[in-house]
Design an enzyme around this catalytic site. Structure first.
Site, mmCIF file in Angstrom:
data_model
loop_
_atom_site.group_PDB
_atom_site.id
_atom_site.type_symbol
_atom_site.label_atom_id
_atom_site.label_comp_id
_atom_site.label_asym_id
_atom_site.label_seq_id
_atom_site.Cartn_x
_atom_site.Cartn_y
_atom_site.Cartn_z
ATOM 1 N N HIS A 1 -4.429 5.649 6.139
ATOM 2 C CA HIS A 1 -3.536 6.343 5.204
ATOM 3 C C HIS A 1 -2.078 6.348 5.663
ATOM 4 O O HIS A 1 -1.248 7.006 5.038
ATOM 5 C CB HIS A 1 -4.011 7.762 4.882
ATOM 6 C CG HIS A 1 -5.348 7.800 4.209
ATOM 7 N ND1 HIS A 1 -5.602 7.130 3.030
ATOM 8 C CD2 HIS A 1 -6.511 8.413 4.553
ATOM 9 C CE1 HIS A 1 -6.856 7.323 2.677
ATOM 10 N NE2 HIS A 1 -7.434 8.090 3.587
ATOM 11 N N ASP B 1 -2.111 0.514 6.894
ATOM 12 C CA ASP B 1 -3.090 0.038 5.916
ATOM 13 C C ASP B 1 -2.758 -1.389 5.473
ATOM 14 O O ASP B 1 -3.651 -2.224 5.311
ATOM 15 C CB ASP B 1 -3.148 0.967 4.702
ATOM 16 C CG ASP B 1 -3.904 2.264 4.989
ATOM 17 O OD1 ASP B 1 -4.478 2.396 6.082
ATOM 18 O OD2 ASP B 1 -3.916 3.150 4.105
ATOM 19 N N ASP C 1 -2.233 1.376 -6.908
ATOM 20 C CA ASP C 1 -0.820 1.242 -6.545
ATOM 21 C C ASP C 1 0.030 0.703 -7.691
ATOM 22 O O ASP C 1 1.080 1.276 -8.019
ATOM 23 C CB ASP C 1 -0.665 0.320 -5.329
ATOM 24 C CG ASP C 1 -1.424 0.829 -4.120
ATOM 25 O OD1 ASP C 1 -0.817 1.526 -3.286
ATOM 26 O OD2 ASP C 1 -2.623 0.539 -4.010
ATOM 27 N N ASP D 1 0.852 -1.193 0.000
ATOM 28 C CA ASP D 1 0.000 0.000 0.000
ATOM 29 C C ASP D 1 0.889 1.245 0.000
ATOM 30 O O ASP D 1 1.433 1.623 1.033
ATOM 31 C CB ASP D 1 -0.927 0.014 1.223
ATOM 32 C CG ASP D 1 -1.952 1.122 1.139
ATOM 33 O OD1 ASP D 1 -2.993 0.914 0.480
ATOM 34 O OD2 ASP D 1 -1.714 2.187 1.713
ATOM 35 N N GLU E 1 1.968 5.224 -0.187
ATOM 36 C CA GLU E 1 1.500 6.585 0.041
ATOM 37 C C GLU E 1 2.321 7.496 -0.861
ATOM 38 O O GLU E 1 3.489 7.205 -1.147
ATOM 39 C CB GLU E 1 1.659 6.998 1.504
ATOM 40 C CG GLU E 1 0.862 6.138 2.486
ATOM 41 C CD GLU E 1 -0.632 6.129 2.220
ATOM 42 O OE1 GLU E 1 -1.156 7.166 1.771
ATOM 43 O OE2 GLU E 1 -1.268 5.084 2.458
#
Length: 208
Positions: A179, A184, A121, A21, A23
């Site tokens: 987030h 996550d 992603d 995941d 960011e």
């Protein structure tokens, strides 16, 4: 769904699931270009036990927009200090490949696949950043399971509200900060485990 024991977990088509995941840089009022990954977390989940065996986790220093916006910091909890003097994205890709090798995931008799919450992603973010910086990315990034699609197939329900909605529907307590990439990943891994406990067999279902 009621909880059940690990005994109901069926044999999966893979040896390991790599829950990922990202960011990335963002802002509320203006479009940032290019968007760059600032957190790169991956959990190595054993497909028999659904326990985490290893973690790859690094923050990443953006090249074009190295100064994070207040919106990005507030959303992700990633501060300027956390990304300053961290590896650049090309080094992170190399470090990740070394981690895969050290974890024996690249051996010919080992089958792994990424697990993401959505297709962003690996369908959008990673290819776009590689294209912008003229970097090649390994073929293994082209295979993944979108757990929102798996959830729909397993439960018959749409993954409303994304990860948070799936956690609620499966009666899983959310952990950490939404987030935060690493948090996550841990929550997505719990969704993965819970669906497997109810007899679901995961298959690649990436956006084409």
């Amino acid at each position: 769904m009621a909880s059940s024991s690990n005994n109901s977990i069926k044999q999966q088509n893979y040896d390991y699931f790599l829950v990922l995941d990202f960011e990335a840089t963002c802002d509320e009022e203006r479009k940032i270009y290019p968007i760059e990954i600032i957190e790169f977390p991956v959990l190595k989940i054993n497909a028999r036990t659904f326990e985490c065996e290893s973690i790859f986790h690094t923050y990443v220093t953006p090249t074009i927009n190295p100064q994070l916006t207040k919106f990005c910091i507030d959303l992700t909890g990633i501060t300027q200090d956390m990304i300053t003097n961290q590896p650049k994205f090309d080094d992170v890709l190399q470090n990740f490949h070394l981690w895969l090798n050290n974890e024996k995931l690249l051996e010919s008799n080992t089958k792994f696949i990424f697990v993401t919450c959505g297709d962003w992603d690996l369908y959008t973010m990673l290819p776009s950043q590689c294209n912008y910086f003229k970097l090649s990315h390994a073929e293994y990034f082209n295979r993944w399971i979108n757990i929102k699609k798996s959830f729909k197939q397993a439960t018959g329900k749409f993954a409303r509200d994304g990860m948070m909605g799936m956690l609620k529907d499966l009666n899983i307590q959310h952990i950490g900060r939404h987030h935060s990439g690493i948090d996550d990943c841990k929550n997505i891994a719990e969704i993965l485990k819970q669906l497997a406990k109810h007899g679901y067999i995961f298959e690649e279902n990436r956006k084409k």
